[in-house]
Design an enzyme around this catalytic site. Structure first.
Site, PDB file in Angstrom:
ATOM      1  N   SER A  80      17.110  38.100   1.050  1.00 16.05           N
ATOM      2  CA  SER A  80      16.381  39.149   1.768  1.00 16.05           C
ATOM      3  C   SER A  80      17.219  40.418   1.793  1.00 16.05           C
ATOM      4  O   SER A  80      18.322  40.441   2.345  1.00 16.05           O
ATOM      5  CB  SER A  80      16.103  38.692   3.208  1.00 16.05           C
ATOM      6  OG  SER A  80      15.792  39.818   4.003  1.00 16.05           O
ATOM      7  N   HIS A 129      13.269  38.880  -1.605  1.00 14.89           N
ATOM      8  CA  HIS A 129      12.416  38.966  -0.416  1.00 14.89           C
ATOM      9  C   HIS A 129      12.568  40.356   0.204  1.00 14.89           C
ATOM     10  O   HIS A 129      13.680  40.791   0.509  1.00 14.89           O
ATOM     11  CB  HIS A 129      12.883  37.881   0.552  1.00 14.89           C
ATOM     12  CG  HIS A 129      12.082  37.744   1.802  1.00 14.89           C
ATOM     13  ND1 HIS A 129      10.965  36.937   1.900  1.00 14.89           N
ATOM     14  CD2 HIS A 129      12.251  38.298   3.033  1.00 14.89           C
ATOM     15  CE1 HIS A 129      10.472  36.998   3.135  1.00 14.89           C
ATOM     16  NE2 HIS A 129      11.233  37.822   3.845  1.00 14.89           N
ATOM     17  N   ASP A 175      11.420  42.788   3.253  1.00 15.23           N
ATOM     18  CA  ASP A 175      10.845  42.801   4.606  1.00 15.23           C
ATOM     19  C   ASP A 175      10.309  44.184   4.950  1.00 15.23           C
ATOM     20  O   ASP A 175      11.070  45.147   5.036  1.00 15.23           O
ATOM     21  CB  ASP A 175      11.912  42.410   5.629  1.00 15.23           C
ATOM     22  CG  ASP A 175      12.259  40.943   5.553  1.00 15.23           C
ATOM     23  OD1 ASP A 175      11.350  40.111   5.683  1.00 15.23           O
ATOM     24  OD2 ASP A 175      13.450  40.626   5.356  1.00 15.23           O
ATOM     25  N   MET A 187       8.427  46.460   7.753  1.00 16.22           N
ATOM     26  CA  MET A 187       8.151  46.497   9.200  1.00 16.22           C
ATOM     27  C   MET A 187       7.669  47.885   9.599  1.00 16.22           C
ATOM     28  O   MET A 187       8.194  48.886   9.093  1.00 16.22           O
ATOM     29  CB  MET A 187       9.422  46.176   9.983  1.00 16.22           C
ATOM     30  CG  MET A 187      10.100  44.895   9.558  1.00 16.22           C
ATOM     31  SD  MET A 187      11.643  44.658  10.461  1.00 16.22           S
ATOM     32  CE  MET A 187      12.264  43.171   9.680  1.00 16.22           C
ATOM     33  N   HIS A 205       7.177  40.696   2.379  1.00 11.51           N
ATOM     34  CA  HIS A 205       6.864  40.115   3.684  1.00 11.51           C
ATOM     35  C   HIS A 205       6.350  41.237   4.578  1.00 11.51           C
ATOM     36  O   HIS A 205       7.128  42.071   5.051  1.00 11.51           O
ATOM     37  CB  HIS A 205       8.138  39.466   4.247  1.00 11.51           C
ATOM     38  CG  HIS A 205       7.944  38.782   5.559  1.00 11.51           C
ATOM     39  ND1 HIS A 205       8.986  38.193   6.243  1.00 11.51           N
ATOM     40  CD2 HIS A 205       6.844  38.576   6.324  1.00 11.51           C
ATOM     41  CE1 HIS A 205       8.526  37.662   7.365  1.00 11.51           C
ATOM     42  NE2 HIS A 205       7.232  37.899   7.443  1.00 11.51           N
ATOM     43  N   MET A 207       5.261  42.669   7.735  1.00  8.92           N
ATOM     44  CA  MET A 207       5.251  42.564   9.206  1.00  8.92           C
ATOM     45  C   MET A 207       4.689  43.878   9.730  1.00  8.92           C
ATOM     46  O   MET A 207       5.394  44.682  10.351  1.00  8.92           O
ATOM     47  CB  MET A 207       6.682  42.296   9.711  1.00  8.92           C
ATOM     48  CG  MET A 207       7.153  40.887   9.391  1.00  8.92           C
ATOM     49  SD  MET A 207       8.941  40.682   9.573  1.00  8.92           S
ATOM     50  CE  MET A 207       9.481  41.244   7.965  1.00  8.92           C
ATOM     51  N   MET A 221       8.529  30.935  10.076  1.00  6.45           N
ATOM     52  CA  MET A 221       9.575  31.802  10.635  1.00  6.45           C
ATOM     53  C   MET A 221      10.500  30.948  11.491  1.00  6.45           C
ATOM     54  O   MET A 221      10.049  30.282  12.428  1.00  6.45           O
ATOM     55  CB  MET A 221       8.968  32.912  11.507  1.00  6.45           C
ATOM     56  CG  MET A 221       8.206  33.999  10.774  1.00  6.45           C
ATOM     57  SD  MET A 221       9.137  34.946   9.538  1.00  6.45           S
ATOM     58  CE  MET A 221      10.563  35.514  10.451  1.00  6.45           C
ATOM     59  N   ASP A 232      12.296  31.303   6.817  1.00  4.77           N
ATOM     60  CA  ASP A 232      12.829  32.667   6.894  1.00  4.77           C
ATOM     61  C   ASP A 232      13.473  32.906   8.252  1.00  4.77           C
ATOM     62  O   ASP A 232      12.806  32.856   9.292  1.00  4.77           O
ATOM     63  CB  ASP A 232      11.672  33.661   6.672  1.00  4.77           C
ATOM     64  CG  ASP A 232      12.149  35.109   6.597  1.00  4.77           C
ATOM     65  OD1 ASP A 232      13.364  35.351   6.576  1.00  4.77           O
ATOM     66  OD2 ASP A 232      11.266  35.993   6.561  1.00  4.77           O
TER      67      ASP A 232
HETATM   68  C1  DX5 Z   1      13.162  38.793   9.896  1.00  6.18           C
HETATM   69  C2  DX5 Z   1      12.964  38.839   8.403  1.00  6.18           C
HETATM   70  C3  DX5 Z   1      13.909  38.025   7.610  1.00  6.18           C
HETATM   71  C4  DX5 Z   1      15.340  38.448   7.714  1.00  6.18           C
HETATM   72  C5  DX5 Z   1      16.196  37.257   7.490  1.00  6.18           C
HETATM   73  O1  DX5 Z   1      12.091  39.390  10.511  1.00  6.18           O
HETATM   74  O2  DX5 Z   1      11.652  38.381   8.086  1.00  6.18           O
HETATM   75  O3  DX5 Z   1      13.511  37.966   6.245  1.00  6.18           O
HETATM   76  O4  DX5 Z   1      15.688  39.433   6.771  1.00  6.18           O
HETATM   77  O5  DX5 Z   1      17.499  37.674   7.639  1.00  6.18           O
HETATM   78  P1  DX5 Z   1      18.685  36.716   8.112  1.00  6.18           P
HETATM   79  O6  DX5 Z   1      18.955  35.820   6.944  1.00  6.18           O
HETATM   80  O7  DX5 Z   1      19.751  37.678   8.408  1.00  6.18           O
HETATM   81  O8  DX5 Z   1      18.204  35.942   9.307  1.00  6.18           O
HETATM   82 ZN    ZN Z   2      11.228  38.075   5.946  1.00 11.65          ZN
END
Ligand code: DX5
Ligand code: ZN
Length: 234
Positions: free
Chosen positions: A15, A40, A42, A44, A73, A75, A144, A182
């Site tokens: 990620s 991956h 993320d 947001m 991903h 969010m 999650m 994740d």
């Molecule tokens: C959290 C994200 C994850 C995050 C995981 O909302 O969806 O993908 O980047 O990161 P680590 O491995 O640091 O928990």
């Molecule tokens: Zn994620």
């Protein structure tokens, strides 16, 4: 032994949220060379989760430096609105959330019609049972193992029975669907997650923030997953 243990290897999805954004391309190239299976990303929006991160321009830049599949991903509150933009930028698959989507079936169909892979994420408080009606449509389920919105959080161990339940449902309803975890994945939690049934692991902190570098960090995770599969096979 289960069908997951039959598979040759657990997939790793670094990620980029935990990467040094000033050296993002370089870090993704390192992860690819170290054997990452997909990247991956993320996304947001500050509404769906209390944090903002990145958007389609970053995906477009990453597309120039790696051949690995880019999984996005989402969010965000209105995933449908942004799909075309992310496809244009070079995305390969999307993870959308069950939570807060009143038209989830439509979102899933839209992603499929765009010819992209579709994964469904469920938050820690959401039960596995919500997957029942949509599992047949999915390429992967993402459980999650932290509350979404931030990297560097601790794995929530009480998710392990849910991971086992999701594995059971996948076995019964859609055996080809992948089970991805994740949040808070390191060598120790990777082993627990794989033993519970995961076949894809997202990891940010444990790959991009390891003092020993991406290569050694990935090797450590890979060994942990192999150990878990060996134990599984007995
Ligand atoms: C959290 C994200 C994850 C995050 C995981 O909302 O969806 O993908 O980047 O990161 P680590 O491995 O640091 O928990
Ligand atoms: Zn994620």
């Amino acid at each position: 032994m289960n069908e997951q243990a039959d598979k040759c290897a657990v997939k790793l999805a670094p990620s980029i949220l935990a990467a040094d954004f000033a050296r993002l391309g370089e870090m993704v190239i390192q992860a690819e060379r170290a054997g990452a299976n997909r990247i991956h990303v993320d996304v947001m929006d500050g509404h769906f989760v209390p944090n903002i991160s990145l958007g389609a321009p970053i995906v477009k830049s990453l597309r120039q430096v790696t051949r690995l599949p880019l999984e996005i991903h989402l969010m965000i509150c209105d995933p449908d609105f942004f799909l075309d933009e992310f496809v244009e930028a070079g995305s390969d698959s999307f993870i959308v959330h069950w939570e807060g989507n009143n038209n989830l079936h439509r979102t899933i169909q839209r992603v499929k019609n765009l010819g992209k892979g579709i994964g469904l994420a469920i938050n820690p408080a959401t039960p596995a049972s919500v997957l029942e009606e949509v599992l047949r449509e999915l390429d992967f389920v993402l459980v999650m193992t932290v509350n979404p919105g931030f990297g560097h959080q601790h794995f929530i161990h009480s998710m392990l029975p849910k991971i086992q339940r999701v594995r059971q449902m996948i076995r019964q309803i859609r055996p080809n669907c992948e089970l991805e975890l994740d949040g808070g994945i390191d060598a120790a939690t990777a082993q627990l997650g794989v033993a519970a049934g995961a076949d894809v692991l997202v990891a940010g902190t444990s790959i991009f923030c390891d003092q020993d570098g991406v290569d050694i960090a990935m090797a450590r995770l890979r060994t942990a997953t192999e150990d878990a599969l060996k134990l599984e096979k007995g």
